[in-house]
Design an enzyme around this catalytic site. Structure first.
Site, PDB file in Angstrom:
ATOM      1  N   GLY A  11       0.809  -1.226   0.000  1.00 33.88           N
ATOM      2  CA  GLY A  11       0.000   0.000   0.000  1.00 33.88           C
ATOM      3  C   GLY A  11       0.837   1.269   0.000  1.00 33.88           C
ATOM      4  O   GLY A  11       1.995   1.277   0.397  1.00 33.88           O
ATOM      5  N   ARG A  15      -1.796   8.785   3.598  1.00 37.49           N
ATOM      6  CA  ARG A  15      -2.019   9.671   4.739  1.00 37.49           C
ATOM      7  C   ARG A  15      -0.761   9.972   5.562  1.00 37.49           C
ATOM      8  O   ARG A  15      -0.769  10.807   6.447  1.00 37.49           O
ATOM      9  CB  ARG A  15      -3.125   9.093   5.639  1.00 37.49           C
ATOM     10  N   THR A  79      -6.447  -6.898  -0.634  1.00 35.67           N
ATOM     11  CA  THR A  79      -5.619  -7.788   0.181  1.00 35.67           C
ATOM     12  C   THR A  79      -5.632  -9.232  -0.348  1.00 35.67           C
ATOM     13  O   THR A  79      -4.624  -9.937  -0.259  1.00 35.67           O
ATOM     14  CB  THR A  79      -6.083  -7.777   1.653  1.00 35.67           C
ATOM     15  N   GLY A 101       2.651  -5.177   7.042  1.00 30.94           N
ATOM     16  CA  GLY A 101       3.874  -4.387   7.212  1.00 30.94           C
ATOM     17  C   GLY A 101       3.663  -3.141   8.044  1.00 30.94           C
ATOM     18  O   GLY A 101       4.618  -2.565   8.571  1.00 30.94           O
ATOM     19  N   GLY A 137     -13.182  -4.329   9.542  1.00 28.33           N
ATOM     20  CA  GLY A 137     -14.102  -5.382   9.154  1.00 28.33           C
ATOM     21  C   GLY A 137     -14.688  -6.012  10.408  1.00 28.33           C
ATOM     22  O   GLY A 137     -13.983  -6.254  11.377  1.00 28.33           O
ATOM     23  N   GLU A 152     -16.868  -5.983   5.650  1.00 32.67           N
ATOM     24  CA  GLU A 152     -16.122  -4.732   5.701  1.00 32.67           C
ATOM     25  C   GLU A 152     -17.042  -3.584   6.097  1.00 32.67           C
ATOM     26  O   GLU A 152     -18.239  -3.593   5.795  1.00 32.67           O
ATOM     27  CB  GLU A 152     -15.471  -4.451   4.338  1.00 32.67           C
ATOM     28  N   ALA A 421      52.277  24.258  31.084  1.00 37.96           N
ATOM     29  CA  ALA A 421      51.051  24.816  30.508  1.00 37.96           C
ATOM     30  C   ALA A 421      51.355  25.662  29.282  1.00 37.96           C
ATOM     31  O   ALA A 421      52.383  26.331  29.217  1.00 37.96           O
ATOM     32  CB  ALA A 421      50.335  25.658  31.559  1.00 37.96           C
ATOM     33  N   ARG A 438      56.750  27.347  26.095  1.00 34.26           N
ATOM     34  CA  ARG A 438      56.127  28.648  26.305  1.00 34.26           C
ATOM     35  C   ARG A 438      57.190  29.747  26.152  1.00 34.26           C
ATOM     36  O   ARG A 438      58.330  29.580  26.582  1.00 34.26           O
ATOM     37  CB  ARG A 438      55.603  28.625  27.734  1.00 34.26           C
TER      38      ARG A 438
HETATM   39  C1  UD1 Z   1      -8.241  -4.692   6.230  1.00 32.69           C
HETATM   40  C2  UD1 Z   1      -9.283  -5.775   6.341  1.00 32.69           C
HETATM   41  C3  UD1 Z   1     -10.234  -5.441   7.490  1.00 32.69           C
HETATM   42  C4  UD1 Z   1      -9.468  -5.299   8.773  1.00 32.69           C
HETATM   43  C5  UD1 Z   1      -8.340  -4.275   8.607  1.00 32.69           C
HETATM   44  C6  UD1 Z   1      -7.452  -4.315   9.814  1.00 32.69           C
HETATM   45  C7  UD1 Z   1      -9.600  -6.577   4.052  1.00 32.69           C
HETATM   46  C8  UD1 Z   1     -10.479  -6.560   2.859  1.00 32.69           C
HETATM   47  N1  UD1 Z   1     -10.007  -5.846   5.076  1.00 32.69           N
HETATM   48  O1  UD1 Z   1      -8.926  -3.493   5.878  1.00 32.69           O
HETATM   49  O2  UD1 Z   1     -11.197  -6.476   7.630  1.00 32.69           O
HETATM   50  O3  UD1 Z   1     -10.334  -4.914   9.812  1.00 32.69           O
HETATM   51  O4  UD1 Z   1      -7.534  -4.593   7.459  1.00 32.69           O
HETATM   52  O5  UD1 Z   1      -6.510  -3.287   9.739  1.00 32.69           O
HETATM   53  O6  UD1 Z   1      -8.601  -7.269   4.052  1.00 32.69           O
HETATM   54  N2  UD1 Z   1      -2.365  -4.133   0.893  1.00 32.69           N
HETATM   55  C9  UD1 Z   1      -1.552  -4.601  -0.118  1.00 32.69           C
HETATM   56  N3  UD1 Z   1      -2.077  -4.698  -1.372  1.00 32.69           N
HETATM   57  C10 UD1 Z   1      -3.350  -4.369  -1.649  1.00 32.69           C
HETATM   58  C11 UD1 Z   1      -4.160  -3.881  -0.612  1.00 32.69           C
HETATM   59  C12 UD1 Z   1      -3.652  -3.784   0.654  1.00 32.69           C
HETATM   60  O7  UD1 Z   1      -0.387  -4.916   0.085  1.00 32.69           O
HETATM   61  O8  UD1 Z   1      -3.743  -4.504  -2.823  1.00 32.69           O
HETATM   62  C13 UD1 Z   1      -1.797  -4.007   2.226  1.00 32.69           C
HETATM   63  C14 UD1 Z   1      -1.770  -2.569   2.688  1.00 32.69           C
HETATM   64  O9  UD1 Z   1      -0.507  -1.972   2.408  1.00 32.69           O
HETATM   65  C15 UD1 Z   1      -1.996  -2.687   4.188  1.00 32.69           C
HETATM   66  C16 UD1 Z   1      -2.815  -3.968   4.329  1.00 32.69           C
HETATM   67  O10 UD1 Z   1      -2.649  -4.681   3.121  1.00 32.69           O
HETATM   68  O11 UD1 Z   1      -0.796  -2.873   4.869  1.00 32.69           O
HETATM   69  C17 UD1 Z   1      -4.288  -3.712   4.635  1.00 32.69           C
HETATM   70  O12 UD1 Z   1      -4.850  -3.025   3.539  1.00 32.69           O
HETATM   71  P1  UD1 Z   1      -5.930  -1.886   3.732  1.00 32.69           P
HETATM   72  O13 UD1 Z   1      -6.347  -1.418   2.416  1.00 32.69           O
HETATM   73  O14 UD1 Z   1      -5.420  -0.899   4.702  1.00 32.69           O
HETATM   74  O15 UD1 Z   1      -7.114  -2.719   4.380  1.00 32.69           O
HETATM   75  P2  UD1 Z   1      -8.230  -2.147   5.324  1.00 32.69           P
HETATM   76  O16 UD1 Z   1      -9.224  -1.433   4.514  1.00 32.69           O
HETATM   77  O17 UD1 Z   1      -7.641  -1.437   6.473  1.00 32.69           O
END
Ligand code: UD1
Ligand code: CA
Length: 456
Positions: A11, A15, A79, A101, A137, A152, A421, A438
């Site tokens: 990701g 923010r 994810t 991560g 979620g 979600e 000194a 000195r």
């Molecule tokens: C996700 C969960 C949610 C949970 C929350 C906890 C899903 C669909 N939802 O939501 O149920 O409560 O985490 O924090 O899984 N990432 C990737 N590739 C992607 C998308 C995301 O590597 O294509 C990584 C992001 O960098 C991040 C993590 O996965 O570290 C979570 O992704 P994010 O989009 O933040 O999921 P949430 O909407 O927070």
């Protein structure tokens, strides 16, 4: 079954408002993802797969290691899609743990509990109860209180939104289960993403039990999305370090004003005043006192040593019963033998200071060897650099260097020798000799001071 770990880290972290990829932002001096990787290692994971995307090159460069396999997710489609990218590299007979991560404080103990809870043919899910479940979620349970699905936030009904048990995202599955479920995911949902969370529903429907474990604290499953959250987790982490130290016999003037950015090893009856920072590996022996606002990086401090306020020590070794500072700077390669003293506004570098020797005020001692009980007067400078090369200064045991002397290296002052000194010593001084360079003092009795000329 061997264990593999997939860490999602593709990701963008919009923010954070940063050029640095989110997972490289430091917490306690270590990248967020570095914490997760180290925890994965503590579980004896056979292999760790890091799914990267945004800032992939930078992430690779900083986190590359022999046991890390990088998987590029070109587009972040969710994810579920992220885990799918790693699938071809996974051993079909392995167990898999999915971590994030940007969730740095997840503990080894909680993950071990989760893995232990999952029986063969089941999957495991880490959940947590949050007073404010906003954004997460929600966990849906059936009449028998078994986990049945995750919905979600953006797809949840008003009634589902009142559920306070949420998905941490962390789960344990077998690779074989994933091979079956991932191809069935669709992106037909509010965010148009392939949700990993949808595998829960698939598992439930095919009769696979989802064992769930609750995280011990909300902090350990909290993700970092902005710098406010990062600061919050940094404090939580530092509080944990402070508590461990206090329970191990360290008195902290204020547990809220301590920063450990590495490994701090301690013994009994240590006192640490406010505002101190410890980096890398620092070892403090019994009875050590660290005054306020000190920075110690890769230092070993022997027993009974007192480091006074505002001192900075890096890559050095103090044998014990030393006194350092206030305002001392001990640079790399400084070695203090027992009871040696380095006082205010003294800088040392690559120097051995013998037992009981004193460098008490305003000196620079670089590339030097100082014998036992030598006394180095205020303002002594080792002129170790000729503009091209560095040279050594040797000062014998019990030598006395008068204040404001310059020792032009390479030079050797013999044991028991005295330097007057204000001298500039460029030639070796034999043992027990006196050397003074000195200029002679000129003196005129009753000398009339010049007087101001009257204006014309
Ligand atoms: C996700 C969960 C949610 C949970 C929350 C906890 C899903 C669909 N939802 O939501 O149920 O409560 O985490 O924090 O899984 N990432 C990737 N590739 C992607 C998308 C995301 O590597 O294509 C990584 C992001 O960098 C991040 C993590 O996965 O570290 C979570 O992704 P994010 O989009 O933040 O999921 P949430 O909407 O927070
Ligand atoms: Ca998130």
């Amino acid at each position: 079954m061997s264990l593999e770990v997939v860490v999602l880290a593709a990701g963008q972290g919009t923010r954070m408002r940063s050029a640095l990829p989110k997972v490289l932002h430091p917490l306690a001096g270590k990248p967020l993802a570095g914490h997760v990787i180290d925890t994965a290692r503590s579980l004896q994971a056979h292999r760790i797969h890091l799914v990267i995307g945004h800032g992939a090159e930078a992430v690779k460069k900083q986190l590359a290691a022999e046991d890390i396999h990088f998987v590029l997710q070109e587009e972040q489609l969710g994810t579920g899609h992220a885990v799918d990218q790693a699938l071809p590299a996974l051993d079909p007979s392995s167990h898999l743990l999915i971590l994030y991560g940007d969730v740095p404080l997840i503990s080894q103990a909680t993950l071990e509990k989760l893995l232990a809870e999952v029986k063969p043919q089941q999957m495991g899910l880490l959940t947590v109860d949050l007073p404010d479940p906003q954004g997460y979620g929600r966990i849906l349970r059936d009449d028998q209180q078994e986990v049945a699905a995750i919905v979600e936030q953006k797809d949840a009904s008003p009634e589902q939104l009142t559920i306070t048990e949420v998905n941490t995202g962390i789960l344990a599955v077998t690779v074989e289960q994933l091979q079956r479920w991932l191809p069935q995911l669709s992106n037909n949902n509010a965010q148009g993403e392939y949700y990993l969370t949808d595998i829960i529903d698939l598992a439930y429907r095919e009769g696979t039990r989802i064992a769930s474990v609750q995280a011990e604290s909300a902090q350990e499953v909290e993700g970092v999305n902005n710098r406010l959250q990062l600061a919050g987790l940094e404090r939580a982490y530092q509080r944990q370090q402070a508590e461990k130290l206090m329970l191990a016999g360290v008195t902290l003037a204020d547990p809220a004003r301590l920063d450990v950015r590495g490994q701090l090893n301690t013994a009994r009856d240590i006192f640490i005043d406010v505002g101190c920072i410890f980096e890398g590996q620092v070892d403090l022996a019994e009875g050590v006192e660290i005054g306020p606002y000190c920075l110690l990086k890769n230092v070993r401090v022997g027993p009974g040593t007192r480091v006074a306020a505002h001192s900075i020590l890096e890559d050095c070794d103090l044998a014990g019963d030393n006194q350092v500072g206030p305002f001392a700077r001990l640079r790399p390669g400084t070695h203090l033998e027992a009871e040696a003293k380095v006082g205010n506004f003294v800088e040392t570098k690559k120097s051995h200071i013998g037992a009981g020797a004193k460098v008490n005020h305003l000196s620079y001692i670089g590339d030097a060897w100082v014998g036992e009980k030598a006394n180095i007067g205020a303002g002594t400078i080792t002129c170790n650099y000729d503009g091209v090369n560095k040279h050594q200064t040797q000062i014998g045991a019990e030598a006395f260097i008068g204040s404001n002397s310059s020792l032009v290296a390479p030079v050797h002052v013999g044991a028991g020798a005295t330097v007057g000194a204000g001298s500039t010593i460029a030639r070796d001084v034999p043992e027990k000799a006196l050397a003074v360079t000195r200029a002679k003092q000129l003196q005129k009795d009753n000398w009339p001071r010049p007087v101001k000329k009257s204006a014309e």
